[in-house]
Design an enzyme around this catalytic site. Structure first.
Site, short mmCIF file in Angstrom:
data_model
loop_
_atom_site.label_atom_id
_atom_site.label_comp_id
_atom_site.label_asym_id
_atom_site.label_seq_id
_atom_site.Cartn_x
_atom_site.Cartn_y
_atom_site.Cartn_z
N ARG A 1 -4.52 -3.08 0.14
CA ARG A 1 -5.07 -3.24 -1.19
C ARG A 1 -4.90 -4.88 -1.45
NH1 ARG A 1 -2.99 -5.59 -6.00
NH2 ARG A 1 -4.14 -4.72 -8.04
N VAL A 2 -5.97 -5.16 -2.42
CA VAL A 2 -6.05 -6.77 -2.66
C VAL A 2 -6.37 -6.71 -4.25
CG1 VAL A 2 -6.69 -9.29 -2.22
CG2 VAL A 2 -6.56 -7.64 -0.65
N GLY A 3 -5.50 -7.42 -4.84
CA GLY A 3 -5.76 -7.74 -6.40
C GLY A 3 -6.50 -8.70 -6.66
N ASP A 4 -6.33 -9.26 -8.20
CA ASP A 4 -7.02 -10.60 -8.36
C ASP A 4 -6.42 -11.81 -8.05
OD1 ASP A 4 -4.88 -9.54 -10.38
OD2 ASP A 4 -5.38 -11.37 -11.17
N GLY B 1 -5.09 -5.84 -11.32
CA GLY B 1 -5.89 -6.71 -10.64
C GLY B 1 -7.13 -6.04 -10.60
N THR C 1 3.34 -10.61 -11.70
CA THR C 1 2.98 -11.74 -10.77
C THR C 1 3.40 -12.86 -11.34
OG1 THR C 1 0.62 -10.66 -10.12
CG2 THR C 1 0.84 -13.39 -10.21
N THR D 1 -2.76 -12.45 -15.10
CA THR D 1 -1.54 -11.34 -14.50
C THR D 1 -2.08 -10.06 -15.42
OG1 THR D 1 0.73 -10.56 -14.71
CG2 THR D 1 0.12 -12.37 -16.35
N GLY D 2 -1.64 -8.98 -14.39
CA GLY D 2 -2.14 -7.66 -14.90
C GLY D 2 -2.64 -6.75 -13.98
#
Ligand code: ASP
Length: 300
Positions: free
Chosen positions: A209-212, A234, A181, A231-232
């Site tokens: 799909r939604v991450g952080d 999510g 990211t 970052t990482g």
């Protein structure tokens, strides 16, 4: 004490040899800060440069979803004056961070999916165009991994899950790990702090799909104490609200650098994670994998 400055990262897992891309992003943002522009303008500029770089998983470098066609991107901006703009799962936009910045000027803080894409079109933001060679190569890597016997041993989110039975793409299940990211934090001459981030997501991932990265307090946070960009993986970052957890440590008196280190230490070693932070007193960078970064500061 920092007069003004900016720090940028290219995502946990991005090779340190890509730091030239982060430096270019910081240089472009730093010129704005020098000329008196806001921290928000600066982080948006830094992330725009990273989105256009093509090597990072954001903008034209965004990872293709498992069907090899779809690209859904997330981006967010926030500053210590409570300005927030977020886009979630936006498609076919060259610079999601510019769309997120534009959301700040609406009655809302977040736009998702088709609404976000149509908003971008209406506001005249250009379409994505061709994805970069790096994005295509990343997808080919995924396919190779699948052929070799799956990715569950590479990505703990997928342990115990069968992709075929969860497949939600329109096209049939075919075959199909990557994450990264980009993010930036800045402080301007007035002492306002800001953060921006942008991502193509953490592959392999289902459609929608939604991450952080677009979730306030998880992938990003800014307030009077500091600004943080994570970052990482999510899903794991959301479970620990990493950005706000590190923010709270600084609010309680931790040094920015120490707080970032404590933040990454919240995760087991097998989960890739990184964070950058900026406070009036200093900046912090921590990650448990290599991570391309750069920082440009003017001390008071
Ligand atoms: N945090 C991003 C996501 O899970 C990916 C990353 O930072 O590498 O979508």
């Amino acid at each position: 004490m920092i007069g003004y400055g900016v720090a940028a990262h290219g995502g946990v897992g991005s090779p340190e040899s890509f730091a030239d891309g982060c430096l270019a992003a910081c240089e472009s943002a730093f010129i704005l800060l020098e000329s008196g522009k806001s921290a928000l303008d600066a982080v948006v500029e830094a992330v725009r440069v990273l989105e256009d770089d093509g090597r990072f998983n954001a903008g034209s470098g965004s990872v293709l979803r498992l069907d090899g066609k779809t690209i859904e991107m997330d981006a967010a901006v926030m500053d210590s004056d409570r300005n927030i703009g977020i886009v979630i799962a936006v498609r076919d936009v060259k610079n999601p961070v510019l769309v997120a910045r534009s959301v700040v000027d609406t009655p809302h803080v977040a736009l998702a999916g088709q609404g976000a894409t149509l908003f971008a079109r209406k506001r005249g933001f250009p379409p994505l165009g061709r994805v970069s060679q790096f994005a295509l190569a990343r997808y080919e890597n995924l396919r190779r991994l699948m052929r070799k016997g799956g990715f569950a041993d590479k990505d703990l989110r997928w342990r115990g899950h069968d992709l075929r039975s969860l497949w939600n793409y329109e096209g049939p299940y075919d075959d199909i790990m990557s994450c990264d990211t980009v993010g930036a934090v800045a402080i301007d001459r007035k002492g306002i702090l800001a953060v921006a981030d942008s991502t193509g997501g953490a592959s392999p991932m289902l459609l929608g799909r939604v991450g952080d990265s677009p979730m306030v307090g998880s992938g990003f946070y800014a307030g009077p104490s500091c600004a943080t960009a994570a970052t990482g993986i999510g899903e794991e970052i959301i479970r620990r609200m990493l950005a706000k957890s590190v923010y709270d440590m600084v609010s309680r008196g931790d040094d920015m650098r120490v707080a970032c280190e404590k933040g990454t230490a919240m995760f087991p070693r097998e989960i890739p994670v990184g964070i950058v932070g900026m406070s009036r007193g200093g900046y912090g960078i921590s990650s448990n994998r290599p991570m391309a970064t750069s920082v440009l500061l003017k001390e008071r």
